[in-house]
Design an enzyme around this catalytic site. Structure first.
Site, PDB file in Angstrom:
ATOM      1  N   CYS A 126       0.840  -1.212   0.000  1.00  0.00           N
ATOM      2  CA  CYS A 126       0.000   0.000   0.000  1.00  0.00           C
ATOM      3  C   CYS A 126       0.871   1.257   0.000  1.00  0.00           C
ATOM      4  O   CYS A 126       0.627   2.197  -0.766  1.00  0.00           O
ATOM      5  CB  CYS A 126      -0.905   0.036   1.233  1.00  0.00           C
TER       6      CYS A 126
HETATM    7  C1  BEZ Z   1       0.737  -4.702   1.922  1.00  0.00           C
HETATM    8  O1  BEZ Z   1       0.253  -3.606   1.604  1.00  0.00           O
HETATM    9  O2  BEZ Z   1       1.949  -4.894   1.882  1.00  0.00           O
HETATM   10  C2  BEZ Z   1      -0.186  -5.817   2.369  1.00  0.00           C
HETATM   11  C3  BEZ Z   1      -1.415  -5.516   2.919  1.00  0.00           C
HETATM   12  C4  BEZ Z   1      -2.247  -6.548   3.326  1.00  0.00           C
HETATM   13  C5  BEZ Z   1      -1.830  -7.868   3.179  1.00  0.00           C
HETATM   14  C6  BEZ Z   1      -0.609  -8.161   2.611  1.00  0.00           C
HETATM   15  C7  BEZ Z   1       0.236  -7.127   2.195  1.00  0.00           C
END
Ligand code: BEZ
Length: 238
Positions: free
Chosen positions: A46
């Site tokens: 994100c």
């Molecule tokens: C991420 O943004 O890295 C992420 C968010 C939720 C689950 C797995 C990865």
């Protein structure tokens, strides 16, 4: 629960965002919109995605003050970044959404800027919806209990990583979905936006192949025009 499809009207909603209270349809006005969702704040995929989109959507380059001198960070922009602002140029407003609180979003923006600045000047110039109760995520069908790999440590479904491309009539023209752990390629999103806008304007198709491949495959291949850098190769008249 809504079941959105290409051609559906993007549901209207009201929500708190990092840029104030948003009435979605009013905010969108007659612009194109990219609504892109995130499972949560402070996670690697994100954070890097928001930094990437920030770098592509800069309206005013950030400046920093060093003593009495104001340094314009655009001087440090890479050749790719100098093509900015990619979204504004296409008349596309951006809004992000993540299932966390407004307070967490504000703290997260500092983190996005710090991480993004390692690659290029980063300034988050679009609102992030605080969807802590997942109301908007549910309205947009972004919670998928069908995918057992897309759940948090409590077993609750993550908000699916979705890009909605919405046109000025509020019609959903593209939906691109990824599981939480996989990051998106925003060059591809820009290509999709260019393809939609070009097809609306010129009644053309935009297969994702090279000129050489198009000549080989289609006897009547005709390069009609090159509109933007993301559609450099081919445009077939319909
Ligand atoms: C991420 O943004 O890295 C992420 C968010 C939720 C689950 C797995 C990865």
């Amino acid at each position: 629960m809504s079941h959105l499809r290409l051609g559906s009207t993007a549901p209207d909603f009201e929500a708190d965002t990092t840029e104030g209270w948003m009435k979605f349809h009013d905010w969108a006005g007659d612009s194109w919109v990219m609504l892109f969702s995130h499972p949560g704040d402070f996670t690697p995929v994100c954070t890097t995605e928001l930094a990437d989109v920030s770098q592509r959507s800069v309206v005013s380059w950030p400046t920093v003050q060093r003593g009495a001198i104001i340094v314009d960070l655009s001087a440090h922009a890479s050749p790719v970044q100098r093509r900015l602002p990619q979204f504004v140029k296409r008349g596309v407003k951006i809004v992000a959404i993540s299932a966390d609180t407004l307070k967490t979003h504000f703290d997260w923006i500092e983190d996005i800027i710090e991480i993004g600045n390692k690659k290029g000047p980063t300034c988050v110039e679009y609102p992030i919806i605080a969807d802590e109760d997942r109301k908007v995520s549910m309205l947009y069908d972004m919670l998928d209990a069908q995918d057992p790999t897309n759940v948090d440590e409590m077993g609750l479904p993550y908000t699916i990583r979705t890009v909605f491309v919405i046109d000025p009539k509020k019609i959903i023209r593209a939906m691109i979905q990824y599981p939480a752990a996989v990051g998106r390629d925003f060059d591809e999103v820009i290509r999709v936006i260019d393809a939609l806008q070009a097809a609306d304007k010129y009644k053309i198709s935009t297969p994702h192949i090279s000129d050489a491949e198009a000549k080989e495959m289609f006897k009547k291949f005709e390069k009609v025009l090159v509109i933007t850098s993301s559609l450099p190769k081919f445009l077939l008249s319909r």
